[in-house]
Motif scaffolding. Structure first.
Motif, PDB file in Angstrom:
ATOM      1  N   PRO A 118       0.902  -1.212   0.095  1.00 26.27           N
ATOM      2  CA  PRO A 118      -0.068  -0.018  -0.023  1.00 26.27           C
ATOM      3  C   PRO A 118       0.736   1.278   0.111  1.00 26.27           C
ATOM      4  N   ASP A 119       2.101   1.256   0.586  1.00 29.40           N
ATOM      5  CA  ASP A 119       2.807   2.583   0.779  1.00 29.40           C
ATOM      6  C   ASP A 119       3.468   2.889  -0.441  1.00 29.40           C
ATOM      7  N   GLN A 120       3.501   1.791  -1.545  1.00 33.58           N
ATOM      8  CA  GLN A 120       4.148   2.147  -2.752  1.00 33.58           C
ATOM      9  C   GLN A 120       3.240   2.876  -3.754  1.00 33.58           C
ATOM     10  N   LEU A 121       1.590   2.724  -3.331  1.00 35.69           N
ATOM     11  CA  LEU A 121       0.689   3.187  -4.277  1.00 35.69           C
ATOM     12  C   LEU A 121       0.476   4.726  -3.778  1.00 35.69           C
ATOM     13  N   ARG A 122      -0.405   5.253  -4.551  1.00 33.92           N
ATOM     14  CA  ARG A 122      -1.006   6.528  -4.011  1.00 33.92           C
ATOM     15  C   ARG A 122      -2.084   6.495  -3.352  1.00 33.92           C
ATOM     16  N   ILE A 123      -2.134   5.531  -2.152  1.00 33.84           N
ATOM     17  CA  ILE A 123      -3.218   5.299  -1.549  1.00 33.84           C
ATOM     18  C   ILE A 123      -3.650   6.588  -0.449  1.00 33.84           C
ATOM     19  N   ARG A 124      -2.444   6.630   0.143  1.00 32.06           N
ATOM     20  CA  ARG A 124      -2.651   7.926   1.142  1.00 32.06           C
ATOM     21  C   ARG A 124      -2.983   9.224   0.613  1.00 32.06           C
ATOM     22  N   GLU A 125      -2.590   9.462  -0.690  1.00 30.98           N
ATOM     23  CA  GLU A 125      -2.874  10.686  -1.187  1.00 30.98           C
ATOM     24  C   GLU A 125      -4.591  10.560  -1.487  1.00 30.98           C
ATOM     25  N   LEU A 126      -5.050   9.214  -1.698  1.00 30.26           N
ATOM     26  CA  LEU A 126      -6.554   9.178  -1.955  1.00 30.26           C
ATOM     27  C   LEU A 126      -7.318   9.240  -0.613  1.00 30.26           C
ATOM     28  N   LEU A 127      -6.997   8.812   0.554  1.00 32.75           N
ATOM     29  CA  LEU A 127      -7.594   9.023   1.548  1.00 32.75           C
ATOM     30  C   LEU A 127      -7.320  10.443   2.154  1.00 32.75           C
ATOM     31  N   ALA A 128      -6.442  11.440   1.667  1.00 32.52           N
ATOM     32  CA  ALA A 128      -6.442  12.781   1.813  1.00 32.52           C
ATOM     33  C   ALA A 128      -7.456  13.337   1.007  1.00 32.52           C
ATOM     34  N   ARG A 129      -7.477  13.105  -0.111  1.00 35.27           N
ATOM     35  CA  ARG A 129      -8.593  13.561  -0.901  1.00 35.27           C
ATOM     36  C   ARG A 129     -10.121  13.502  -0.339  1.00 35.27           C
ATOM     37  N   ASN A 146      -7.693  -8.488 -12.761  1.00 35.24           N
ATOM     38  CA  ASN A 146      -6.690  -9.624 -12.575  1.00 35.24           C
ATOM     39  C   ASN A 146      -6.622  -9.674 -11.109  1.00 35.24           C
ATOM     40  N   THR A 147      -5.498 -10.681 -10.642  1.00 38.91           N
ATOM     41  CA  THR A 147      -5.170 -10.975  -9.454  1.00 38.91           C
ATOM     42  C   THR A 147      -4.856  -9.619  -8.614  1.00 38.91           C
ATOM     43  N   GLU A 148      -3.899  -9.159  -9.091  1.00 33.34           N
ATOM     44  CA  GLU A 148      -3.423  -7.837  -8.396  1.00 33.34           C
ATOM     45  C   GLU A 148      -4.372  -6.718  -8.171  1.00 33.34           C
ATOM     46  N   GLY A 149      -5.210  -6.587  -9.448  1.00 30.59           N
ATOM     47  CA  GLY A 149      -6.165  -5.537  -9.505  1.00 30.59           C
ATOM     48  C   GLY A 149      -7.241  -5.893  -8.455  1.00 30.59           C
ATOM     49  N   GLU A 150      -7.760  -6.992  -8.439  1.00 34.51           N
ATOM     50  CA  GLU A 150      -8.931  -7.312  -7.606  1.00 34.51           C
ATOM     51  C   GLU A 150      -8.378  -7.343  -6.188  1.00 34.51           C
ATOM     52  N   ALA A 151      -7.124  -7.799  -5.815  1.00 32.35           N
ATOM     53  CA  ALA A 151      -6.540  -7.554  -4.471  1.00 32.35           C
ATOM     54  C   ALA A 151      -6.328  -6.258  -4.052  1.00 32.35           C
ATOM     55  N   THR A 152      -6.082  -5.155  -5.064  1.00 30.51           N
ATOM     56  CA  THR A 152      -6.226  -3.790  -4.614  1.00 30.51           C
ATOM     57  C   THR A 152      -7.593  -3.067  -4.284  1.00 30.51           C
ATOM     58  N   ALA A 153      -8.588  -3.626  -4.982  1.00 28.31           N
ATOM     59  CA  ALA A 153      -9.804  -3.182  -5.132  1.00 28.31           C
ATOM     60  C   ALA A 153     -10.414  -3.710  -3.796  1.00 28.31           C
ATOM     61  N   THR A 154     -10.145  -4.944  -3.324  1.00 28.59           N
ATOM     62  CA  THR A 154     -10.341  -5.507  -2.061  1.00 28.59           C
ATOM     63  C   THR A 154     -10.178  -4.740  -0.864  1.00 28.59           C
ATOM     64  N   TYR A 155      -8.814  -4.467  -1.068  1.00 24.19           N
ATOM     65  CA  TYR A 155      -8.005  -3.851   0.002  1.00 24.19           C
ATOM     66  C   TYR A 155      -8.752  -2.212   0.196  1.00 24.19           C
ATOM     67  N   LEU A 156      -8.895  -1.543  -0.879  1.00 24.66           N
ATOM     68  CA  LEU A 156      -9.387  -0.162  -0.877  1.00 24.66           C
ATOM     69  C   LEU A 156     -10.803  -0.202  -0.274  1.00 24.66           C
ATOM     70  N   VAL A 157     -11.487  -1.274  -0.594  1.00 23.88           N
ATOM     71  CA  VAL A 157     -13.210  -1.461  -0.014  1.00 23.88           C
ATOM     72  C   VAL A 157     -12.877  -1.386   1.402  1.00 23.88           C
ATOM     73  N   ARG A 158     -12.249  -2.225   1.815  1.00 25.75           N
ATOM     74  CA  ARG A 158     -11.821  -2.395   3.382  1.00 25.75           C
ATOM     75  C   ARG A 158     -11.635  -0.968   3.921  1.00 25.75           C
ATOM     76  N   LEU A 159     -10.681  -0.187   3.400  1.00 28.95           N
ATOM     77  CA  LEU A 159     -10.209   1.022   3.898  1.00 28.95           C
ATOM     78  C   LEU A 159     -11.315   2.147   3.727  1.00 28.95           C
ATOM     79  N   LEU A 160     -12.259   2.088   2.742  1.00 34.98           N
ATOM     80  CA  LEU A 160     -13.007   3.205   2.453  1.00 34.98           C
ATOM     81  C   LEU A 160     -14.310   2.914   3.157  1.00 34.98           C
ATOM     82  N   ARG A 161     -14.644   1.713   3.714  1.00 42.10           N
ATOM     83  CA  ARG A 161     -15.951   1.106   4.492  1.00 42.10           C
ATOM     84  C   ARG A 161     -16.211   2.354   5.474  1.00 42.10           C
ATOM     85  N   ASP A 162     -15.427   3.060   6.105  1.00 42.01           N
ATOM     86  CA  ASP A 162     -15.672   3.711   7.289  1.00 42.01           C
ATOM     87  C   ASP A 162     -15.890   5.226   7.150  1.00 42.01           C
ATOM     88  N   PHE A 163     -15.909   5.453   5.740  1.00 43.68           N
ATOM     89  CA  PHE A 163     -16.414   6.710   5.333  1.00 43.68           C
ATOM     90  C   PHE A 163     -17.953   6.992   5.392  1.00 43.68           C
TER      91      PHE A 163
END
Lengths: 198, 198
Positions: free
Chosen positions: B118-129, B145-162
């Motif tokens: 997650p630290d190599q991607l611009r996820i912190r910047e997304l949360l700031a937005r 694909n595998t990586e894209g689906e994993a990224t989506a799943t990870y983001l869903v979990r992060l964004l659930r609280d908004f």
């Protein structure tokens, strides 16, 4: 589609032969992530080619100096000259390791519809070599397609009058309608060793 | 195989992705016969990309200025943000003409085996937005694909609280295991209009 320099690079790459829009995009993003030194080496290579590449004054092949390495190499048999269309054909024949003579690069093949006649090819230079050197055999290694066959036929007629000269053509074995540079080493090597008098 | 600058250029071109030895040779001889001005445009484009391309400080897309044209465009709906892996995915979605919101470019997808967390991607910047803007919907448009689906799943979990945020994923219709950028406009457009809540 992209903004600024990236789109410019994609456009320029897309003009190169065999590079489609997707490839151009892929190369551009590869370069975007590349080290500046890697891009620098490509830039230097372009600059040198842009400044002009030298051609051997004897055979017409791409050369680093006035005379190319093959024409300078005294171990190569100067009495046998292999006549090809393009510098890439020299590389193709060299790869077979079957040929120990010299080359003559015509710079193309006869193609009247595209305005390429005998004067557009390095045929005058070949005749000058015939007079100056003691050439015993000319191997006609033009492409086995319409233009290449026409060029070979034209040269056979021109060279007929030289006394003691044998003119040969690459043996069959090369698929007709093809391009000499795409032949595999084995096929090209066999065609070379099985060449016949015409 | 060739002497001097021509071989250097062939070598450098052969390092580019998707350019094999034959293509590199073909491109080199094309450039050898090209106008100096044509080579000059390619050199200029390389130089500009080498000097550094700017990325939009908001969305992370390739940009000509600090802020890209899409982020500056007040007609685009700032409450809907489409999250993609790469700048080329922005171009792919734009081509559908179905999307009127803004983008967020992650710069890749989660791939722990290649060291991309997650630290190599611009996820912190997304949360700031998320905190700064009034974003109502996040469309997860990572590759199917595998990586894209994993990224989506990870983001869903992060964004659930908004509170009040809808998180959607591109609809099925995209072939699995594929790459978003290679989807045709129609398929990608349908996937976009049929997006579902996750």
């Amino acid at each position: 589609m992209y903004e600024g320099p990236v789109q410019d690079l994609i456009d320029e790459l897309g003009r190169l032969p065999g590079v489609g829009p997707k490839s151009a995009q892929r190369i551009a993003f590869h370069l975007l992530a590349a080290e500046p030194a890697d891009i620098g080496r490509l830039q230097d290579a372009l600059q040198k080619v842009r400044e002009g590449v030298q051609f051997c004054q004897i055979c017409g092949n791409v050369s680093e100096e006035q005379t190319c390495r093959i024409c300078k190499d005294s171990r190569r048999d100067a009495t046998v000259v292999c006549v090809v269309e393009e510098p890439k054909d020299v590389v193709a024949v060299e790869k077979t390791r079957e040929f120990k003579g010299r080359y003559h690069v015509l710079g193309g093949a006869l193609d009247p519809l595209s305005g390429i006649g005998p004067d557009q090819l390095r045929i005058r230079e070949l005749l000058a070599r015939m007079g100056a050197d003691d050439i015993k055999e000319i191997i006609l290694a033009t492409d086995p397609n319409t233009e290449g066959e026409a060029t070979a036929t034209y040269l056979v007629r021109l060279l007929r009058d030289f006394p003691g000269l044998t003119v040969t053509r690459l043996a069959s074995g090369l698929p007709m309608g093809g391009d000499l540079e795409f032949a595999d080493e084995l096929t090209l090597g066999r065609a070379l060793s099985g060449r016949r008098t015409v």
